[in-house]
Design a protein around this motif. Sequence first.
Motif, short mmCIF file in Angstrom:
data_model
loop_
_atom_site.label_atom_id
_atom_site.label_comp_id
_atom_site.label_asym_id
_atom_site.label_seq_id
_atom_site.Cartn_x
_atom_site.Cartn_y
_atom_site.Cartn_z
N LYS A 288 0.85 -1.19 0.00
CA LYS A 288 0.00 0.00 0.00
C LYS A 288 0.89 1.24 0.00
O LYS A 288 1.93 1.26 0.65
N GLY A 289 0.47 2.24 -0.72
CA GLY A 289 1.20 3.51 -0.72
C GLY A 289 2.49 3.44 -1.51
O GLY A 289 2.84 2.43 -2.12
N SER A 290 3.24 4.52 -1.47
CA SER A 290 4.50 4.62 -2.21
C SER A 290 5.67 4.27 -1.31
O SER A 290 5.93 4.96 -0.32
N ASN A 291 6.35 3.19 -1.63
CA ASN A 291 7.54 2.76 -0.88
C ASN A 291 8.71 2.79 -1.84
O ASN A 291 8.80 1.95 -2.75
N ILE A 308 9.11 4.58 3.50
CA ILE A 308 8.10 3.52 3.59
C ILE A 308 6.74 4.12 3.95
O ILE A 308 6.61 4.84 4.94
N ALA A 309 5.74 3.80 3.12
CA ALA A 309 4.38 4.27 3.38
C ALA A 309 3.50 3.17 3.96
O ALA A 309 2.58 3.45 4.73
N ASP A 310 3.78 1.93 3.61
CA ASP A 310 2.95 0.81 4.05
C ASP A 310 3.20 0.52 5.54
O ASP A 310 4.33 0.26 5.96
N SER A 315 6.45 -1.92 9.94
CA SER A 315 6.51 -2.70 11.17
C SER A 315 7.51 -3.85 11.03
O SER A 315 8.29 -4.13 11.95
N GLU A 316 7.52 -4.52 9.87
CA GLU A 316 8.45 -5.62 9.66
C GLU A 316 9.90 -5.14 9.67
O GLU A 316 10.79 -5.79 10.23
N ASN A 345 11.33 7.06 11.76
CA ASN A 345 10.46 8.00 11.04
C ASN A 345 10.09 7.50 9.64
O ASN A 345 10.07 8.24 8.67
N ARG A 346 9.82 6.19 9.58
CA ARG A 346 9.41 5.56 8.32
C ARG A 346 10.48 5.68 7.23
O ARG A 346 10.18 5.74 6.04
#
Length: 382
Positions: A288-291, A308-310, A315-316, A345-346
Amino acid sequence: MQKLLAINEMTVLFSSEWTEKTPYPYGEGLYASIHTLPDQLIGKKTMTFAMYYASEGVENLALTVASRFAEAVKRFPATNERVVLQTDGTYQLKHVPVSIALETLVQSLFSADASDLVQEVASWVDQEWLPTDAVLAYRGEATKPLLANGTYGKRSYFTAQQADLPSLKDQLVLTSELYQFAPYVYAGTIGFLPELDRDSYQVFHECFGKFVYSVTLQKDGRTIPLLWPDYLYHKPEGHLEFGVLAADEAERFAPFAEWFAGEEVTIEIRAEGFQDIVLKTKLKQPLKGSNQLQKNTLLIGEDLCYQIADDELWSEIEDQRAQVALVTPKREKVTVDASNATVANRQVIVSGVTDYPGRYQFSVTSPRFGTLLQVFRVVREK
């Protein structure tokens, strides 16, 4: 009513009633001038890919090379010489094996509304009549049958058994799947089993690659034809790569606009002189989203940043359940860990690995999402 059939050194007179010139019964309600007649006519025909796949049930698709590949394919043409790129960006497939039953051909002569099968057959090359006993023993390539309505059917063998051709079924394997790779929404690589020691481009190409003329994916009951270079042979690794572009690039990729975990995909490869290869796989969970990488071109020594957007992917990575790694231009694999990366921060910020110019790979291997692979370049400061 009488009709004369003259094809490939065989001339036969057929009649709808018995005459002295046509004394031999043929089929239902017809008579022939010759007692023993062949069963099948085989030959070869050049088809557009659209025509070739239409007879496989794939219709109304514009089978043209993707715009992003238009220049590349001119420099690196398909390695099977039967696959020919046209000036309009479409492909032709030369010398497709075709066939027609003599009975179908004769019936068309006596049908007022039938298409002109004789004219179509005249366009074939390498024509050969097969007697009934030879048909049963025929072990050539599968042929596309010419039907009474003037269209071609799905390729098939004259007997239930596939042709007596070399099989690579137990030698070729799906070695990796990529669920985010450059312009692809889904991609994969296929190679020989490691124990066969055929891991160079040259060996793969000579053993199998240059004979391939068709690669398709089947998903949701739909067939997706891949065009060169949607699939190609990769150096220095010896394998076949394939990829499905974003759904807005071409209508034929629409089945991959969305998917769900566990959905099955069938990969079929056809190659001259070999039995068909059929591989099956199940898809991982879509992202999901732009990664993506913040930048695709870095200066020597510059930090790399992956955003990372997903939520689940983040989390992984944060919990170290997903493996993050780099492959350098020297083919060295560098594991990304706490010693050279900041995960916060993703973002995954990697330092101290872009030491020299060239083409790098950044990968995330996730239990849930599969392998995500992005390519970036490192250049010297001007």
